[in-house]
Design a protein around this motif. Structure first.
Motif, PDB file in Angstrom:
ATOM      1  N   ASP A   1       0.847  -1.183   0.000  1.00 13.96           N
ATOM      2  CA  ASP A   1       0.000   0.000   0.000  1.00 13.96           C
ATOM      3  C   ASP A   1       0.892   1.246   0.000  1.00 13.96           C
ATOM      4  O   ASP A   1       1.670   1.460   0.924  1.00 13.96           O
ATOM      5  CB  ASP A   1      -0.906  -0.027   1.240  1.00 13.96           C
TER       6      ASP A   1
ATOM      7  N   GLY B   1      -6.324   0.745  -0.230  1.00 14.91           N
ATOM      8  CA  GLY B   1      -5.869   1.681   0.792  1.00 14.91           C
ATOM      9  C   GLY B   1      -6.389   3.086   0.546  1.00 14.91           C
ATOM     10  O   GLY B   1      -6.777   3.792   1.484  1.00 14.91           O
TER      11      GLY B   1
ATOM     12  N   SER C   1      -3.254  -3.203  -3.451  1.00 19.30           N
ATOM     13  CA  SER C   1      -3.117  -2.694  -2.085  1.00 19.30           C
ATOM     14  C   SER C   1      -3.349  -1.191  -2.038  1.00 19.30           C
ATOM     15  O   SER C   1      -4.033  -0.683  -1.150  1.00 19.30           O
ATOM     16  CB  SER C   1      -1.718  -3.007  -1.536  1.00 19.30           C
ATOM     17  N   THR C   2      -2.808  -0.474  -3.002  1.00 21.63           N
ATOM     18  CA  THR C   2      -2.971   0.978  -3.028  1.00 21.63           C
ATOM     19  C   THR C   2      -4.396   1.370  -3.384  1.00 21.63           C
ATOM     20  O   THR C   2      -4.945   2.316  -2.796  1.00 21.63           O
ATOM     21  CB  THR C   2      -1.959   1.613  -3.995  1.00 21.63           C
TER      22      THR C   2
END
Length: 188
Positions: A87, A123, A119-120
């Protein structure tokens, strides 16, 4: 629709398009060309480009594999965020960079789809951002020997589910590089 107050602006995140990360990535050259086109569109529209660069024990800072691919060149005025987790927000200054620019909407491109991109995306949405994935500007390596689907299916699946991603007051979405338009007004 971001839930972040006073954050009307957009930014393009270019995540981990580093020599080692994309060395054997699916459709590498076409994806890098799409990322370069997205960067040019952002710059032309005056939208900030934020470069994310991963490092860890397998890819230490300043190593050859850690460098961004030569086809992509960060302008000196563009932010660079170093990270050590999937992230891009985790234990980095990304949030403060975006807050300083009044950014509440992110457009995401880069690598690797099944790791740092996903993940980003999650997030960012969790933190209150609207997040659009550039569907033909992200890639991953073939991890099928570990039980993962082939990379084209990982990319297609990510594009499919992110196209419909929402949370209270926030939206996800997917767009092609050709249809990416930073100058278009946000949908109401």
């Amino acid at each position: 629709m971001t839930t972040l107050a006073n954050r009307p602006n957009s930014a393009l995140l270019v995540i981990d398009v580093q020599v080692k990360v994309v060395a054997d990535a699916h459709d590498r050259d076409a994806v890098v060309a799409h990322i370069a086109a997205a960067v040019e569109k952002a710059r032309a529209a005056g939208v900030p480009v934020v470069w994310i660069q991963h490092n860890d024990d397998n890819m230490p800072k300043e190593s050859e594999g850690w460098e961004y691919v030569p086809e992509l060149v960060r302008a000196e005025s563009e932010s660079l965020v170093h990270k050590s987790y999937g992230d891009s927000f985790e234990a980095t200054e990304l949030e403060s960079v975006l807050a300083a620019g009044g950014v509440g909407r992110l457009v995401v491109a880069g690598a690797a789809t099944d790791q740092c991109i996903r993940s980003t995306l999650h997030g960012a949405l969790t933190r209150g951002y609207d997040v659009t994935l550039v569907g033909d500007a992200h890639t991953t390596s073939d991890l099928s020997k570990y039980g993962a689907p082939p990379p084209d299916q990982v990319i297609a699946h990510t594009n499919l589910y992110w196209q419909y991603q929402t949370a209270p007051g926030r939206t996800g979405g997917t767009v092609s590089t050709a249809d990416l338009d930073f100058t278009a007004p946000e949908p109401a």
